[in-house]
Design an enzyme around this catalytic site. Structure first.
Site, PDB file in Angstrom:
ATOM      1  N   GLY A  68       0.834  -1.189   0.000  1.00 13.37           N
ATOM      2  CA  GLY A  68       0.000   0.000   0.000  1.00 13.37           C
ATOM      3  C   GLY A  68       0.870   1.240   0.000  1.00 13.37           C
ATOM      4  N   GLN A  73       2.882   9.929   1.441  1.00 10.95           N
ATOM      5  CA  GLN A  73       4.175   9.256   1.498  1.00 10.95           C
ATOM      6  C   GLN A  73       5.093   9.634   0.349  1.00 10.95           C
ATOM      7  OE1 GLN A  73       2.274   5.166   2.356  1.00 10.95           O
ATOM      8  NE2 GLN A  73       4.244   5.091   3.418  1.00 10.95           N
ATOM      9  N   CYS A 126       6.172  -0.097   7.756  1.00  9.13           N
ATOM     10  CA  CYS A 126       5.743   1.038   6.942  1.00  9.13           C
ATOM     11  C   CYS A 126       6.902   1.511   6.084  1.00  9.13           C
ATOM     12  CB  CYS A 126       5.271   2.174   7.848  1.00  9.13           C
ATOM     13  SG  CYS A 126       4.757   3.661   6.968  1.00  9.13           S
ATOM     14  N   LEU A 127       6.608   1.829   4.827  1.00  5.20           N
ATOM     15  CA  LEU A 127       7.647   2.303   3.918  1.00  5.20           C
ATOM     16  C   LEU A 127       8.221   3.649   4.359  1.00  5.20           C
ATOM     17  CD1 LEU A 127       5.996   1.385   0.488  1.00  5.20           C
ATOM     18  CD2 LEU A 127       7.708   0.077   1.779  1.00  5.20           C
ATOM     19  N   HIS A 168      -4.239   0.867   7.650  1.00  7.95           N
ATOM     20  CA  HIS A 168      -2.904   1.474   7.646  1.00  7.95           C
ATOM     21  C   HIS A 168      -2.834   2.629   6.654  1.00  7.95           C
ATOM     22  CE1 HIS A 168       1.656   1.003   7.931  1.00  7.95           C
ATOM     23  NE2 HIS A 168       1.495   1.812   6.890  1.00  7.95           N
ATOM     24  N   GLU A 169      -3.311   2.408   5.437  1.00  3.12           N
ATOM     25  CA  GLU A 169      -3.202   3.445   4.407  1.00  3.12           C
ATOM     26  C   GLU A 169      -4.161   4.601   4.668  1.00  3.12           C
ATOM     27  OE1 GLU A 169      -0.670   3.415   2.597  1.00  3.12           O
ATOM     28  OE2 GLU A 169      -0.137   1.360   3.107  1.00  3.12           O
ATOM     29  N   HIS A 172      -2.743   6.981   7.189  1.00  6.57           N
ATOM     30  CA  HIS A 172      -1.776   7.928   6.614  1.00  6.57           C
ATOM     31  C   HIS A 172      -2.462   9.221   6.175  1.00  6.57           C
ATOM     32  CE1 HIS A 172       2.207   6.208   6.474  1.00  6.57           C
ATOM     33  NE2 HIS A 172       1.781   5.068   5.947  1.00  6.57           N
TER      34      HIS A 172
END
Length: 214
Positions: A68, A73, A126-127, A168-169, A172
């Site tokens: 995702g 991000q 997480c990225l 999660h997304e 963000h």
């Protein structure tokens, strides 16, 4: 509707990001754009630019690799995210975590609500927080409401790992990182997770690191 003064800077920002080929740079924790929340998408990008931006998000997600990616991000404060998970995991992991394939989806102006009271806890990464993972307890099922990239309404219930990805997304887009919801005693480097905590559930990690599971 967004005013023209709001539309232009965001469109210009996205055009600038797309000026070079390849994956977009992913911003890391500490960048204010990850904490400010996002502007509801209301036509700030014309359809062609939105399509190009979504394609770039998908390329970037695959290259990272991740399952995702949210617009903040890559430095864009718009309420847009992409998700996709081929779920190449062993059968035991699939059954325990509910990690099933999730086809590519575009989430525009998403929000979610828990379905029922069951909560499940697993390691999550997480990225934008590279190198680390922590255990996060989340609702086992959520109802997602949003639109797709063509403006069609979406109202769907997700369970298992897809529900975790959706949460999660979407978090963000509200300026929240998974660490805000994590059991911080579980915080582990990727190396430690690979060496110690690859079990389907985090029960051994909880016992060894001293935290409680739901």
């Amino acid at each position: 509707m967004a005013t023209p003064s709001h539309r232009a800077p965001l469109a210009e920002l996205v055009e600038e990001l797309l000026a070079t080929d390849g994956p977009l740079p992913i911003v890391a924790a500490g960048e204010p754009v990850l904490r400010r929340g996002t502007e509801r998408y209301d036509g700030q990008l014309d359809p062609a630019l939105l399509s190009r931006f979504v394609a770039a998000l998908r390329v970037t997600m695959h290259a990272a690799p991740g399952v995702g990616l949210a617009a903040p991000q890559v430095g864009v404060p718009l309420r847009i995210a992409v998700i996709e998970d081929p779920a190449p995991v062993p059968e035991e992991i699939r059954l325990t975590r509910g990690r099933v394939p999730l086809p590519f989806r575009v989430l525009v102006n998403p929000s979610y609500a828990a379905v029922g009271t069951e909560r499940v806890a697993f390691f999550e990464g997480c990225l934008s927080v590279p190198g680390w993972q922590a255990v996060v307890a989340r609702p086992a099922e959520v109802r997602l409401t949003c639109e797709d990239e063509d403006g069609r309404p979406v109202d769907e219930v997700f369970g298992g790992w897809p529900a975790r990805i959706v949460q999660h997304e979407t978090d963000h887009l509200d300026g929240m990182l998974y660490l805000d919801r994590a059991e911080l005693r579980s915080l582990s480097s990727n190396q430690a997770v690979a060496e110690r905590w690859t079990q389907p559930t985090p029960e051994q990690a909880a016992a060894s690191l001293g935290f409680e599971l739901p």
